[in-house]
Design an enzyme around this catalytic site. Structure first.
Site, mmCIF file in Angstrom:
data_model
loop_
_atom_site.group_PDB
_atom_site.id
_atom_site.type_symbol
_atom_site.label_atom_id
_atom_site.label_comp_id
_atom_site.label_asym_id
_atom_site.label_seq_id
_atom_site.Cartn_x
_atom_site.Cartn_y
_atom_site.Cartn_z
ATOM 1 N N ASP A 44 0.838 -1.202 0.000
ATOM 2 C CA ASP A 44 0.000 0.000 0.000
ATOM 3 C C ASP A 44 0.877 1.258 0.000
ATOM 4 O O ASP A 44 0.363 2.375 -0.039
ATOM 5 C CB ASP A 44 -1.030 -0.008 1.140
ATOM 6 C CG ASP A 44 -0.392 -0.058 2.516
ATOM 7 O OD1 ASP A 44 0.844 -0.109 2.612
ATOM 8 O OD2 ASP A 44 -1.155 -0.040 3.511
ATOM 9 N N SER A 45 2.209 1.059 -0.012
ATOM 10 C CA SER A 45 3.130 2.178 -0.257
ATOM 11 C C SER A 45 2.858 2.788 -1.629
ATOM 12 O O SER A 45 3.343 3.877 -1.933
ATOM 13 C CB SER A 45 4.588 1.705 -0.171
ATOM 14 O OG SER A 45 4.792 0.556 -0.968
ATOM 15 N N ASP A 83 -0.945 -6.234 -0.253
ATOM 16 C CA ASP A 83 -1.327 -5.584 1.007
ATOM 17 C C ASP A 83 -2.830 -5.405 1.133
ATOM 18 O O ASP A 83 -3.501 -5.013 0.161
ATOM 19 C CB ASP A 83 -0.695 -4.183 1.068
ATOM 20 C CG ASP A 83 0.495 -4.122 2.000
ATOM 21 O OD1 ASP A 83 0.662 -5.036 2.838
ATOM 22 O OD2 ASP A 83 1.266 -3.151 1.884
ATOM 23 N N LYS A 113 -1.042 -9.481 2.907
ATOM 24 C CA LYS A 113 -0.304 -8.976 4.074
ATOM 25 C C LYS A 113 -1.185 -7.988 4.814
ATOM 26 O O LYS A 113 -1.881 -7.180 4.183
ATOM 27 C CB LYS A 113 0.998 -8.298 3.637
ATOM 28 C CG LYS A 113 1.761 -7.675 4.807
ATOM 29 C CD LYS A 113 3.183 -7.307 4.444
ATOM 30 C CE LYS A 113 3.354 -5.975 3.763
ATOM 31 N NZ LYS A 113 2.822 -4.805 4.514
ATOM 32 N N GLU A 182 9.079 -3.948 10.754
ATOM 33 C CA GLU A 182 9.461 -2.637 10.195
ATOM 34 C C GLU A 182 9.858 -1.650 11.301
ATOM 35 O O GLU A 182 9.167 -1.535 12.320
ATOM 36 C CB GLU A 182 8.293 -2.058 9.381
ATOM 37 C CG GLU A 182 8.623 -0.663 8.822
ATOM 38 C CD GLU A 182 7.712 -0.171 7.714
ATOM 39 O OE1 GLU A 182 6.808 -0.924 7.296
ATOM 40 O OE2 GLU A 182 7.919 0.979 7.275
HETATM 41 O O1 KIV Z 1 3.518 -1.066 1.598
HETATM 42 C C1 KIV Z 1 4.683 -1.484 1.609
HETATM 43 O O2 KIV Z 1 5.463 -1.263 0.679
HETATM 44 C C2 KIV Z 1 5.113 -2.263 2.759
HETATM 45 C C3 KIV Z 1 6.582 -2.499 2.918
HETATM 46 C C4 KIV Z 1 7.212 -1.265 3.382
HETATM 47 C C5 KIV Z 1 6.861 -3.648 3.791
HETATM 48 O O3 KIV Z 1 4.311 -2.643 3.561
#
Ligand code: KIV
Length: 278
Positions: A44-45, A83, A113, A182
């Site tokens: 979700d980044s 995510d 995730k 993290e």
């Molecule tokens: O959203 C993402 O990219 C993440 C990573 C930073 C682990 O959750």
């Protein structure tokens, strides 16, 4: 060979390090997959690096499915983890199962995730029971930055370190196949990694984790709004792009591009006949 959740378990047993990177589109995912990275995370980044939001809070299920689908078309060998966005699982166990199912069915994920430990233990259990592998995510969880008061390293006090250890145990007990750690101090990540049978994947959690994950646009030097201490820039792709765009702009404006090599010819007689008709 296709990486599965079993590959992750085997790699931890053999002491082999697991690599994971984010990707959000077809072309990038294809290169990541070709490089032999074990897992691709549609994180979700994407809220920050693709959509330009300040954080991950505004990311929707539709955003995740849209990008996961594109990535899935490119992935041959990596395990595809997607995510669960903010409020797609925190609201109820029912929502968690339904939305995890959507990411598998519509987003073609191999696993989902989600963030949190003790608080989402029941959610993880229910998703796993519904035949969907879950990767946990604890420590500095970006969906909770409003609770943390910003991107702050977690686990530096007895109380917060204890919370991370309890969260890790809850995620494992609930049936997750791996957990992302993290933004936590290296010694805490090492303690968690030793105490769990499932692999830990670190980001800003030191070298003792069973694997590592980075945000693609950070490690390539494409995203410049914010650079956490734990990001190693493996390339300066942002600068390469900027130079290329500037050169293109210059060549278009002074007529250098396109020259004959980039243009189509046609039969002279056809052209003359056409000119005669005009
Ligand atoms: O959203 C993402 O990219 C993440 C990573 C930073 C682990 O959750």
């Amino acid at each position: 060979m296709k990486n599965t959740t079993h590959t992750f378990a085997e790699m931890k047993q053999k002491g082999e390090k697991i690599s994971m990177l984010t990707a959000y589109d077809y072309s990038m995912a294809k290169i990541v997959d070709e490089a032999g990275i074990n897992a691709i995370l549609v994180g979700d980044s994407l809220g920050n690096v693709i959509l330009g939001y300040d954080d991950a809070i505004q990311v929707t299920m539709e955003d995740m499915i849209h990008h996961a689908k594109a990535v899935s078309r490119a992935v041959k060998n990596a395990l595809l983890v997607v995510d669960m966005p903010f409020m797609s699982y925190q609201s109820s166990v029912y929502d968690a199962v339904v939305n995890a199912g959507r990411l598998m069915k519509e987003g073609c994920a191999n696993a989902v995730k989600l963030e949190g430990g003790v608080d989402v233990e029941e959610h993880i259990k229910a998703i796993v029971k519904a035949s969907t592998p879950v990767m946990g995510h604890i420590g500095l969880t970006p969906q909770s930055i409003n609770v943390f008061g910003g991107f702050k390293v977690q686990g530096k006090t007895i109380e917060t370190a204890k919370k991370i250890i309890d969260d890790a145990k809850a995620v494992e007990d609930a049936g997750a196949f791996a957990v992302v750690l993290e933004g936590i101090p290296t010694p805490i990540a090492a303690m968690v990694t030793k105490s769990l049978t499932i692999p830990t994947i670190g980001i800003g959690a030191g070298a003792e984790c069973d694997g590592q994950v980075l945000v693609n646009h950070d490690m390539l030097g494409v995203y410049s709004d914010f650079k956490p201490k734990f990001v190693k820039k493996y390339a300066n792709v942002g600068e390469v792009m900027l130079d290329a765009y500037k050169k293109y702009d210059e060549e278009v404006k002074n007529g250098v591009f396109p020259n004959e090599s980039y243009s189509y010819k046609m039969d002279e007689s056809v052209l003359r006949e056409l000119e005669g008709m005009m």
